[in-house]
Design an enzyme around this catalytic site. Sequence first.
Site, short mmCIF file in Angstrom:
data_model
loop_
_atom_site.label_atom_id
_atom_site.label_comp_id
_atom_site.label_asym_id
_atom_site.label_seq_id
_atom_site.Cartn_x
_atom_site.Cartn_y
_atom_site.Cartn_z
N LYS B 98 0.81 -1.22 0.00
CA LYS B 98 0.00 0.00 0.00
C LYS B 98 0.84 1.27 0.00
O LYS B 98 0.42 2.30 -0.54
CB LYS B 98 -0.93 0.00 1.22
CG LYS B 98 -1.97 -1.14 1.21
CD LYS B 98 -3.07 -0.93 0.20
CE LYS B 98 -4.14 -2.02 0.29
NZ LYS B 98 -5.15 -1.92 -0.77
N GLU B 120 -9.88 5.50 3.47
CA GLU B 120 -10.59 4.33 3.99
C GLU B 120 -9.54 3.25 4.24
O GLU B 120 -8.47 3.26 3.64
CB GLU B 120 -11.60 3.84 2.95
CG GLU B 120 -11.02 2.91 1.84
CD GLU B 120 -10.04 3.59 0.89
OE1 GLU B 120 -9.97 4.84 0.90
OE2 GLU B 120 -9.34 2.87 0.14
N SER B 387 1.66 -9.59 -0.88
CA SER B 387 1.33 -8.16 -0.75
C SER B 387 1.56 -7.59 0.63
O SER B 387 1.72 -6.39 0.79
CB SER B 387 -0.11 -7.93 -1.20
OG SER B 387 -0.99 -8.74 -0.45
C1 LIG Z 1 -1.64 -7.01 2.50
C2 LIG Z 1 -2.80 -6.64 1.65
N1 LIG Z 1 -2.95 -7.24 0.46
C3 LIG Z 1 -4.00 -6.97 -0.33
C4 LIG Z 1 -4.99 -6.07 0.05
C5 LIG Z 1 -6.16 -5.87 -0.85
O1 LIG Z 1 -6.10 -4.69 -1.57
P1 LIG Z 1 -5.83 -4.70 -3.13
O2 LIG Z 1 -6.73 -5.70 -3.75
O3 LIG Z 1 -6.14 -3.30 -3.52
O4 LIG Z 1 -4.40 -5.04 -3.34
C6 LIG Z 1 -4.86 -5.41 1.27
C7 LIG Z 1 -5.88 -4.43 1.68
O5 LIG Z 1 -6.09 -4.09 2.77
C8 LIG Z 1 -3.74 -5.71 2.08
O6 LIG Z 1 -3.59 -5.12 3.27
#
Ligand SMILES: Cc1ncc(COP(=O)(O)O)c(C=O)c1O
Lengths: 269, 409
Positions: B98, B120, B387
């Site tokens: 993020k 948010e 992620s």
């Molecule tokens: C570690 C992590 N991965 C994925 C996401 C999902 O978001 P996005 O689909 O925008 O990557 C989040 C959202 O809070 C997250 O904290």
Amino acid sequence: MASKLSEVLAAAKAENRAALIGYLPAGFPTVEGGIEAVNALVEGGCDIVEIGLPHSDPVLDGATIQTADDIALRGGVRIKDVLHTVAEVAAAHPEAAVLVMTYWNPVDRYGVARFAADLAAAGGAGCILPDLPVEESEEWRKAAGEHGLDTVFVVAPSSKDHRLAEVTAAGSGFVYAAAVMGVTGTRAQVGNLAEDLVARTRATTELPVCVGLGVSTPAQAAEVASFADGVIVGSAFVQRILDADGDQAAALAAVRTLAGELAEGVRRR
Amino acid sequence: MSENDYLPGAQVPDARGYFGAYGGRFIPEALVAAVEQVAEEYEKAKTDPAFAAELDGLLKDYTGRPSPLTDVRRFSAEAGGARVLLKREDLNHTGSHKINNVLGQALLTKRMGKTRIIAETGAGQHGVATATACALFGFDCTIYMGEVDTQRQALNVARMRMLGAEVIAVKSGSRTLKDAINEAFRDWVANVDSTHYLFGTVAGPHPFPMMVRDFHRVIGVEARQQVLDRTGRLPDAVVACVGGGSNAMGIFHEFIPDAGVRLIGCEAAGEGAETPRHAATLTKGDPGVLHGSRTYVLQDEDGQTIESHSISAGLDYPGVGPEHAWLKDTGRAEYRPVTDDQAMQALRLLSRTEGIIPAIESAHALAGALELGRELGPEATILVSLSGRGDKDMHTAAEYFGLYDSEGK
Ligand SMILES: Cc1ncc(COP(=O)(O)O)c(C=O)c1O
């Protein structure tokens, strides 16, 4: 041929007063109770009513209308009930113009042409679509035009002059000028943004300009009526029904009384 | 924009923010000026070498980019022997991908002369990254978070408050990410003069889906080169979890022209995509408009949003970014549902085979990789977007697997 909405606004103007426009969501507190409440608005003195289509995600509404939408949705209100409400009110009060106010997705999902056709068949005069900007509105405006419905667009204090011209050129019936920056809900003061916005809007259009967002008292209605063609009141009516706490007779009396006081206000300008 | 010419004749998004039939700008008039300002400022920033230099410097010295690529051999053994490579966004400062987008938009906020940021958050990772950037740049910061999420991601609430942000627990609707977004929009409409809405995923009105993707493209740009350097060829598939879809768009984008590379998004299937309790928007939703753009939405016949369910707060969302909707319809990407249980098993497996505790969101991608590896076999190479890290999820995991002392919780 002038639309129903234009006729009603012209009649108010001929009486040298602003029009009174009242809002309530359909299905609140129940479908039949909601019809009675909207009828009470007209009987109390509203020239035009906006019937809200309750939505799961009312991003432009404050706590009062969110609560009403929740009650309506939990009660199971459907689009067909909203159209039924329009039909009942239009039949009971042919003198009033009946609009629907809705977020875009329910119309999109129902089918744009189908919604326009069904709204017109129910006796509706038009639609306000607060999250459908002019750029995305072509399909709707075509369908609305085919069925003789007006499309009322909202302008905001943040709208720049060139933008006002684009928005007012696309709309019909009247222009909805948002008195403040923010969501629906009553406010202690209407503020001076509204008068400036109305003046800037008038510079771009011959359409009547009506002001809403935050207007709740007869004094505010009179103040707005001094510079606008119509005064729009929503949350204050909704709050009266919430305050009646399930006593339908009390709710109807309260909204009828408020409509009457506001109707005096718009004549006091 | 030539890198966007990946399908014949397509410029995506077009000038109105459309990816095919999806995207656009469904916003109230009150926000038009602000959203146009974001779009104009972003277009200017894109071609300003000073902006690029400042952002690159932050990504390197503050975030810690480039993030590593990790071969996970013991985990791979469970994935049909396919070679699994993790792109380690969990090692970024603040613990997830993020921050890439947040730093970009924070610089943009400075250029626009605004002094307050709202956002948010679902899992709290976007909120933590935003609160972090606000501390760094001296912006006022308000974070909206569904009440359910403030409870299941309590660690991140504390982090945000430690960083000086105001955290508001949203009690309307499903009390999760969707409702946090509604509340942030309400704040923005009222305070748009001073405030930038730092949107946290590739959804929302144009230009957010494009801009947020662009700020995350670095994930795929780095990873593509790292995989080539490491293995001498492109991966067979790239796998990422999809909530709104930002980490997935970030890692997918650079690979879109590589026709031989499969792009696979893993959606949260909660208790099962066939049950009413899931968040599998692309698998089970229908086109509609939610939060400013046309995309797939979990909705009923009347266009009312259906509440989503997932053990993962970050994937618990009934919408999805419009570019994913387009990639699905064109067939360029595939989207698969992954249940709560599949994700939790993958979370434990990665922890125990590699010593890496992933976020529950990312564990959905790992579960997808396990399934895909078994389909493709040992010759395949699979790149996975890791992620985020799992610290925030330890309470949920401890309850799920019974890790607390029996005397304890
Ligand atoms: C570690 C992590 N991965 C994925 C996401 C999902 O978001 P996005 O689909 O925008 O990557 C989040 C959202 O809070 C997250 O904290």
